[in-house]
Scaffold this motif. Structure first.
Motif, mmCIF file in Angstrom:
data_model
loop_
_atom_site.group_PDB
_atom_site.id
_atom_site.type_symbol
_atom_site.label_atom_id
_atom_site.label_comp_id
_atom_site.label_asym_id
_atom_site.label_seq_id
_atom_site.Cartn_x
_atom_site.Cartn_y
_atom_site.Cartn_z
ATOM 1 N N ALA A 11 45.946 70.402 5.490
ATOM 2 C CA ALA A 11 46.808 71.172 5.014
ATOM 3 C C ALA A 11 47.517 72.029 6.129
ATOM 4 O O ALA A 11 48.354 72.975 5.952
ATOM 5 N N THR A 20 51.873 71.737 1.156
ATOM 6 C CA THR A 20 51.260 73.091 0.402
ATOM 7 C C THR A 20 52.242 74.209 0.277
ATOM 8 O O THR A 20 52.023 74.996 -0.693
ATOM 9 N N ALA A 31 43.254 74.148 0.099
ATOM 10 C CA ALA A 31 44.057 73.651 1.346
ATOM 11 C C ALA A 31 43.053 73.522 2.472
ATOM 12 O O ALA A 31 42.517 74.300 3.046
ATOM 13 N N ILE A 49 47.103 80.058 -2.327
ATOM 14 C CA ILE A 49 46.410 79.213 -1.463
ATOM 15 C C ILE A 49 44.829 79.530 -1.095
ATOM 16 O O ILE A 49 44.918 80.822 -0.839
#
Ligand SMILES: NC(=O)c1ccc[n+]([C@@H]2O[C@H](COP(=O)([O-])OP(=O)(O)OC[C@H]3O[C@@H](n4cnc5c(N)ncnc54)[C@H](OP(=O)(O)O)[C@@H]3O)[C@@H](O)[C@H]2O)c1
Length: 272
Positions: A11, A20, A31, A49
């Motif tokens: 990611a 992402t 990620a 995230i």
């Protein structure tokens, strides 16, 4: 819109990073990173995230990553297996250890994380970023080609076998403009720079890698396709991206002897 949960490996750069950024606007994204500094960058993009450390060249890191994801999510809608690298050189010169690393990163890592998250993926999707290299017609990057074909084979079997209604889709991009190619020059410098008897071919490979990074399709072509697949109830099993990938698909249907002659001839002409 329902918030979904994604796991994305690779990611921190190129296709994975672009995907992402898009998904984190509305969804939860786990990620994968292998470099702390890049984890900080991921955190700055969005609080949706959740970076997790995973280095497929260090298989011992995979189980901790799986445990971390499981501790935070009981359901994953889509796992996008993106992490990848390129091992290059003439097969007679590449250290077998490097070929093993190619398979650790491009195949075994993806298998292990999938095995670890199989229960959470029930009724979900796995989108694998394979490559046109899966069609297997590119000399001097044979470990990469073999790893991508192998990834597709294992996951096709998984698709047939699994009893959790997990769909698997293989995305096969042609050349995309990302740092992958210049990283590959750095990672393979020993094979590329000190390759007695193959100097001309290795010079060509390096120039070609630099050209790929400049002239490839934009990552958006790939993220667009991934998002489309993700939104579909019944996607196809395989998608090519770009004219080069489509060409590779049809070219691979020719008899092997004809393919080999044409590839040898094409390479000679391009190296002049
Ligand atoms: N670019 C193309 O032309 C092209 C074409 C077809 C298919 N693909 C495939 O697309 C995928 C993404 O590549 P990309 O083009 O976006 O290249 P990229 O920008 O180099 O991204 C590769 C990602 O994989 C991560 N990664 C590399 N080695 C890893 C390891 N040992 N463990 C865990 N993660 C690792 C990288 O981390 P770092 O940021 O730390 O390096 C990065 O996040 C790859 O599977 C590649 O084979 C690319």
């Amino acid at each position: 819109m329902k918030t979904k949960t994604y796991v994305i490996t690779g990611a921190t750069s190129g296709i994975g990073r672009a995907l992402t950024e898009i998904l984190a606007k509305e969804h939860i994204v786990f990620a994968g990173y292998r470099n702390e500094q890049k984890a900080e960058e991921l955190k700055m993009i969005s609080s949706n995230i959740f970076p997790f450390y995973i280095d497929y060249a260090k298989p011992e890191t995979i189980n901790s990553a799986i445990e971390y994801i499981k501790s935070k999510a009981s359901k994953i809608d889509t796992l996008v297996n993106i992490a990848g690298c390129v091992v290059a050189g003439p097969i007679e010169r590449i250290p077998v250890q490097e070929i093993k690393r190619q398979f650790d990163v491009n195949v075994f890592g993806h298998l292990q994380i999938t095995q670890g998250l199989v229960n959470e993926l029930e009724n979900g999707k796995i989108i694998n970023i394979s490559s046109m290299a899966s069609y297997g017609i590119f000399p001097y990057i044979s470990p990469y080609c073999a790893s991508k074909r192998c990834l597709d084979m294992f996951f096709n079997s998984f698709l047939i076998e699994n009893k959790k209604n997990i769909k698997v889709i293989s995305v096969k991009p042609g050349v995309i403009s990302t740092p992958l190619w210049c990283k590959s020059i750095a990672e393979n410098s020993e094979q590329l720079n000190e390759c007695l008897g193959y100097e001309k071919e290795m010079q060509f490979m390096m120039k070609n890698a630099q050209k790929n990074e400049k002239d490839g399709l934009n990552v958006e072509e790939v993220t667009k396709t991934i998002l489309k697949i993700d939104s579909m109830k019944n996607p196809k099993l395989s998608y090519t991206i770009g004219k080069d990938a489509l060409f590779a698909h049809y070219f691979s249907k020719l008899p092997q002897k004809i393919i080999n002659s044409l590839v040898k001839f094409g390479l000679k002409a391009r190296m002049k």
